[in-house]
Design a protein around this motif. Structure first.
Motif, PDB file in Angstrom:
ATOM      1  N   THR A 222       0.833  -1.202   0.000  1.00  0.00           N
ATOM      2  CA  THR A 222       0.000   0.000   0.000  1.00  0.00           C
ATOM      3  C   THR A 222       0.871   1.256   0.000  1.00  0.00           C
ATOM      4  N   GLY A 223       0.274   2.353  -0.491  1.00  0.00           N
ATOM      5  CA  GLY A 223       1.051   3.573  -0.644  1.00  0.00           C
ATOM      6  C   GLY A 223       2.201   3.369  -1.607  1.00  0.00           C
ATOM      7  N   ALA A 224       1.996   2.516  -2.598  1.00  0.00           N
ATOM      8  CA  ALA A 224       3.102   1.976  -3.384  1.00  0.00           C
ATOM      9  C   ALA A 224       3.259   2.641  -4.742  1.00  0.00           C
ATOM     10  N   ARG A 225       4.501   2.875  -5.113  1.00  0.00           N
ATOM     11  CA  ARG A 225       4.919   3.167  -6.472  1.00  0.00           C
ATOM     12  C   ARG A 225       5.614   1.912  -7.017  1.00  0.00           C
ATOM     13  N   VAL A 226       5.816   1.880  -8.326  1.00  0.00           N
ATOM     14  CA  VAL A 226       6.353   0.672  -8.954  1.00  0.00           C
ATOM     15  C   VAL A 226       7.682   0.250  -8.338  1.00  0.00           C
ATOM     16  N   ALA A 227       8.572   1.206  -8.098  1.00  0.00           N
ATOM     17  CA  ALA A 227       9.919   0.881  -7.639  1.00  0.00           C
ATOM     18  C   ALA A 227       9.951   0.287  -6.236  1.00  0.00           C
ATOM     19  N   LEU A 228       8.859   0.386  -5.485  1.00  0.00           N
ATOM     20  CA  LEU A 228       8.808  -0.297  -4.194  1.00  0.00           C
ATOM     21  C   LEU A 228       9.011  -1.792  -4.393  1.00  0.00           C
ATOM     22  N   GLY A 229       8.567  -2.306  -5.533  1.00  0.00           N
ATOM     23  CA  GLY A 229       8.717  -3.720  -5.812  1.00  0.00           C
ATOM     24  C   GLY A 229      10.163  -4.176  -5.890  1.00  0.00           C
TER      25      GLY A 229
END
Length: 250
Positions: free
Chosen positions: A142-149
């Protein structure tokens, strides 16, 4: 009465041939625009029901999902500070695995899209990939952008990461998902290291099985090439036999 635009409107969700009333648009078209704008705003700000969504994810059969969040404190900060959405608050819930593929289900800019399509899309991905690859238990972010992955993929220890994320809502579609595939994920990966499959929102957009088929072909290509992104080109949508992707040696 049928006009010139009627046939064209049946083939697109774009606003075309709106007409006019004096110097302005017809009232009906103005109201349609306001409804679509409100739906897009609601899709951005409506929070993901994490418990209910995680229960649905667990029902796919890949294992109970871990739940992580980025460093953003609220939705307002998420919109103002994209950088904080790319960094995890903590990765303690994420266990290292010996799997080939990790899947992150991220709210992104449209939690509504993840709520509407995330679970059936995950099921389609599992069906397309599980006969050849080991898939790690999913991670809900949650609160996620792609690069969090990238942080999550490194913590999982997987070779390839698939991030399913809510795309930016528009005035024609407020519940579209995108998939970002990164081979050998790690913090610092650039957008050029990823492949994207977008506009997933049946029945009007790309279907779950079609999206999973594209991802499957890209995963196969990434594992052969040893990398993803601009070096890896998808040809599955133009080839009914889903031939291997074009690989550009850089």
């Amino acid at each position: 009465m049928t006009d010139f635009w009627d046939e064209l409107r049946r083939s697109t969700q774009a606003r075309i041939g709106l007409g006019r009333a004096g110097d302005s648009l017809p009232t009906e078209r103005v109201l349609e625009f306001r409804v679509a704008h409100a739906a897009a705003r609601d899709a951005v700000h409506e929070p993901l029901d994490v418990d209910a969504f995680a229960a649905g994810v667990a029902g796919v059969g890949l294992g109970a999902p871990a739940v992580v969040r980025s460093r953003v404190r609220d939705r307002g900060e998420y919109l103002r500070r994209p950088d904080l959405g790319r960094v995890p608050e903590t990765l303690e819930p994420v266990a290292r695995t010996d799997a080939d593929i990790g899947v992150v289900l991220a709210d992104g800019l449209s939690p509504r899209a993840l709520t509407d399509h995330g679970v059936p899309l995950l099921g389609a991905l599992a069906e397309a990939l599980s006969d050849r690859y080991r898939i790690a238990p999913p991670v809900v972010a949650t609160g996620a952008r792609v690069a969090l992955g990238d942080h999550i993929g490194k913590a999982l220890g997987v070779r390839t990461l698939v991030v399913v994320i809510g795309e930016r809502p528009g005035l024609s579609v407020a519940d579209s998902l995108g998939i970002y595939l990164t081979h050998r994920p790690r913090p610092g990966r650039a957008d050029s290291d990823r492949n994207c499959v977008s506009n997933i929102h049946p029945p009007d957009g790309l279907g779950y099985r079609d999206a999973a088929r594209v991802v499957s072909v890209l995963v196969d290509g990434a594992h052969r090439l040893g990398r993803s992104g601009v070096a890896l080109k998808d040809t599955s949508r133009s080839d009914p036999l889903a031939s291997p992707p074009i690989i550009l040696e850089l």
